[in-house]
Scaffold this active site. Structure first.
Site, PDB file in Angstrom:
ATOM      1  CE1 TYR A 122       0.829  -1.120   4.616  1.00  0.00           C
ATOM      2  CE2 TYR A 122       1.247   0.681   4.887  1.00  0.00           C
ATOM      3  CZ  TYR A 122       0.906  -0.137   4.756  1.00  0.00           C
ATOM      4  OH  TYR A 122       1.493  -0.862   6.014  1.00  0.00           O
ATOM      5  CG  MET A 181       2.479   5.054   3.961  1.00  0.00           C
ATOM      6  SD  MET A 181       2.582   4.112   5.651  1.00  0.00           S
ATOM      7  CE  MET A 181       2.588   5.124   6.788  1.00  0.00           C
TER       8      MET A 181
HETATM    9  O1  76R Z   1      15.282   3.701  13.811  1.00  0.00           O
HETATM   10  C1  76R Z   1      14.917   2.703  14.105  1.00  0.00           C
HETATM   11  O2  76R Z   1      14.633   1.476  14.238  1.00  0.00           O
HETATM   12  C2  76R Z   1      13.386   2.936  12.796  1.00  0.00           C
HETATM   13  C3  76R Z   1      13.807   2.466  11.048  1.00  0.00           C
HETATM   14  C4  76R Z   1      12.501   2.357  10.325  1.00  0.00           C
HETATM   15  C5  76R Z   1      11.796   3.629   9.660  1.00  0.00           C
HETATM   16  C6  76R Z   1      13.251   4.552   9.618  1.00  0.00           C
HETATM   17  C7  76R Z   1      11.576   2.052  10.304  1.00  0.00           C
HETATM   18  C8  76R Z   1      11.356   0.428  10.819  1.00  0.00           C
HETATM   19  N1  76R Z   1      10.737   2.003   9.841  1.00  0.00           N
HETATM   20  C9  76R Z   1      10.711   3.275   9.198  1.00  0.00           C
HETATM   21  C10 76R Z   1      10.136   4.595   8.092  1.00  0.00           C
HETATM   22 MN1  76R Z   1       8.684   1.557   9.330  1.00  0.00          MN
HETATM   23  N2  76R Z   1       6.836   0.401   8.512  1.00  0.00           N
HETATM   24  C11 76R Z   1       5.684   1.206   7.963  1.00  0.00           C
HETATM   25  C12 76R Z   1       4.657   0.551   8.112  1.00  0.00           C
HETATM   26  O3  76R Z   1       3.095   3.376   9.706  1.00  0.00           O
HETATM   27  C13 76R Z   1       2.720   2.210   9.761  1.00  0.00           C
HETATM   28  O4  76R Z   1       1.691   2.388  10.871  1.00  0.00           O
HETATM   29  C14 76R Z   1       2.115   0.794   8.972  1.00  0.00           C
HETATM   30  C15 76R Z   1       3.097   1.075   7.673  1.00  0.00           C
HETATM   31  C16 76R Z   1       5.225  -0.371   8.601  1.00  0.00           C
HETATM   32  C17 76R Z   1       4.527  -1.534   8.927  1.00  0.00           C
HETATM   33  C18 76R Z   1       6.916  -0.446   9.099  1.00  0.00           C
HETATM   34  C19 76R Z   1       7.251  -1.375   9.459  1.00  0.00           C
HETATM   35  N3  76R Z   1       8.298   3.114   7.974  1.00  0.00           N
HETATM   36  C20 76R Z   1       8.972   4.428   7.787  1.00  0.00           C
HETATM   37  C21 76R Z   1       8.608   5.084   7.091  1.00  0.00           C
HETATM   38  C22 76R Z   1       9.454   6.362   6.763  1.00  0.00           C
HETATM   39  C23 76R Z   1       8.522   7.609   7.873  1.00  0.00           C
HETATM   40  C24 76R Z   1       9.478   8.551   7.456  1.00  0.00           C
HETATM   41  O5  76R Z   1      11.142   8.571   6.917  1.00  0.00           O
HETATM   42  O6  76R Z   1       9.305  10.024   7.454  1.00  0.00           O
HETATM   43  C25 76R Z   1       6.975   4.888   6.917  1.00  0.00           C
HETATM   44  C26 76R Z   1       6.211   5.475   5.961  1.00  0.00           C
HETATM   45  C27 76R Z   1       7.170   3.548   7.454  1.00  0.00           C
HETATM   46  C28 76R Z   1       6.056   2.545   7.478  1.00  0.00           C
HETATM   47  N4  76R Z   1       8.804  -0.442  10.156  1.00  0.00           N
HETATM   48  C29 76R Z   1      10.769  -0.479  11.071  1.00  0.00           C
HETATM   49  C30 76R Z   1       8.519  -1.198   9.853  1.00  0.00           C
HETATM   50  C31 76R Z   1       9.483  -2.331  10.918  1.00  0.00           C
HETATM   51  C32 76R Z   1       8.560  -4.184  10.816  1.00  0.00           C
HETATM   52  C33 76R Z   1      10.416  -1.826  11.281  1.00  0.00           C
HETATM   53  C34 76R Z   1      11.950  -2.532  11.917  1.00  0.00           C
HETATM   54  C35 76R Z   1      12.543  -2.719  11.068  1.00  0.00           C
HETATM   55  C36 76R Z   1      14.324  -3.474  11.192  1.00  0.00           C
HETATM   56  O7  76R Z   1      14.547  -2.136  12.108  1.00  0.00           O
HETATM   57  O8  76R Z   1      14.273  -4.420  10.843  1.00  0.00           O
END
Ligand code: 76R
Length: 281
Positions: A173, A175
């Site tokens: 999806y 967002m």
């Molecule tokens: O510092 C950290 O540990 C965060 C690393 C991280 C970033 C920067 C991260 C981890 N995400 C990041 C960025 Mn994410 N993510 C989503 C969704 O938003 C929702 O509610 C649902 C959609 C999921 C399911 C998900 C999963 N993430 C982002 C961004 C960009 C935001 C920005 O740059 O401003 C979006 C839109 C977004 C959305 N995220 C993780 C996950 C999972 C499973 C992790 C942990 C993965 C890992 O560290 O191995």
């Protein structure tokens, strides 16, 4: 110091690393055309689809494409293309359209993005040492930090994601982050955004081994700001992670979601099954 004021930290975007380009294609089958076609012609179309899928998954280095049967969503297939350049994505789309299979499909939606690692904590740590207002010093230090980050093996693997072997289900999806007068992600300070993303990452890591996620950025490339692609062995994991994140502040306050598609990876044998069910008619 020059005495120049520091830029307000809301103006500091997170540094990011970009990897493969991604095209999500939602494809509808021309069922009437296929059923009405001569059996030999229908077989030929299905064979060309199987051959394309085989070529895409085996010989598209650097990159790959995966074909998923979709449940619901008013469409039949989701094709995920990962390539190192936009040019090679364009080629993959042409290959589909030029194939015999291409005569029997309608491309319903396409979404272009590029795999993105948002480096909030790296940016925040750098901003504690170096004045982002001093462009020259900032740009040099950032370039060094990004080069060091890119050299890490696990970073490379995240920038060039592969189909996880034991996770055949996919959820995709697009967002956005909100830009309302009282809820504007883009006016939060870097500290606030980094704090929220760290908490978001903590929730995400609870799903380690159950969900593989790829975030691809699409600002300037398509209509939303990001595409989210998740893989799992069990589609209920999609519901679990997305519900859990919805209560976490980064999503509860700031996330806007587009339409969802869920599908299952088509294996080689299933292409043959499609062919034989057609051939039997
Ligand atoms: O510092 C950290 O540990 C965060 C690393 C991280 C970033 C920067 C991260 C981890 N995400 C990041 C960025 Mn994410 N993510 C989503 C969704 O938003 C929702 O509610 C649902 C959609 C999921 C399911 C998900 C999963 N993430 C982002 C961004 C960009 C935001 C920005 O740059 O401003 C979006 C839109 C977004 C959305 N995220 C993780 C996950 C999972 C499973 C992790 C942990 C993965 C890992 O560290 O191995």
């Amino acid at each position: 110091m020059t005495g120049r004021p520091l830029p307000h930290s809301s103006e500091l975007p997170p540094a990011s690393l970009e990897g493969w380009y991604v095209l999500h294609q939602s494809i509808e089958l021309d069922w009437a055309g296929l059923k009405g076609a001569e059996p030999a012609q229908a077989r030929e179309a299905l064979r060309s689809f199987a051959a394309l899928a085989e070529t895409w998954s085996a010989d598209s280095e650097p990159g790959w494409s995966g074909v998923y049967r979709v449940a619901g969503g008013g469409t039949d297939f989701l094709i995920l293309h990962f390539r190192d350049t936009v040019d090679r994505l364009i080629e993959a789309v042409s290959d589909l359209k030029l194939s015999a299979w291409g005569d029997h499909v309608l491309v319903r939606e396409e979404y272009l993005s590029v795999v993105e690692l948002g480096l909030y904590s790296l940016t925040r740590e750098l901003a504690e040492r170096i004045d982002p207002g001093d462009r020259e010093a900032w740009d040099a230090a950032l370039a060094d930090a990004l080069a060091e980050e890119r050299r890490k093996g696990y970073v490379g693997r995240r920038l060039e994601p592969r189909q996880p072997e034991h996770m055949p289900y996919v959820c995709y999806y697009p967002m956005d982050k909100r830009r309302n007068p009282e809820q504007n992600w883009y006016r939060l300070s870097l500290e606030e955004r980094a704090g929220l993303m760290a908490a978001h990452g903590k929730v995400g890591r609870r799903f380690a081994g159950r969900i593989l996620q790829v975030i691809s950025g699409s600002m300037g490339l398509d209509d939303w700001e990001w595409a989210v692609t998740l893989w799992a062995a069990d589609p209920l994991e999609f519901k679990a992670i997305i519900s859990e994140m919805r209560y976490d502040e980064a999503s509860a306050e700031y996330a806007e979601f587009g339409p969802f598609l869920v599908g299952k990876r088509m294996a080689g044998a299933e292409f043959e099954g499609l062919i034989s069910s057609r051939a039997a008619q």
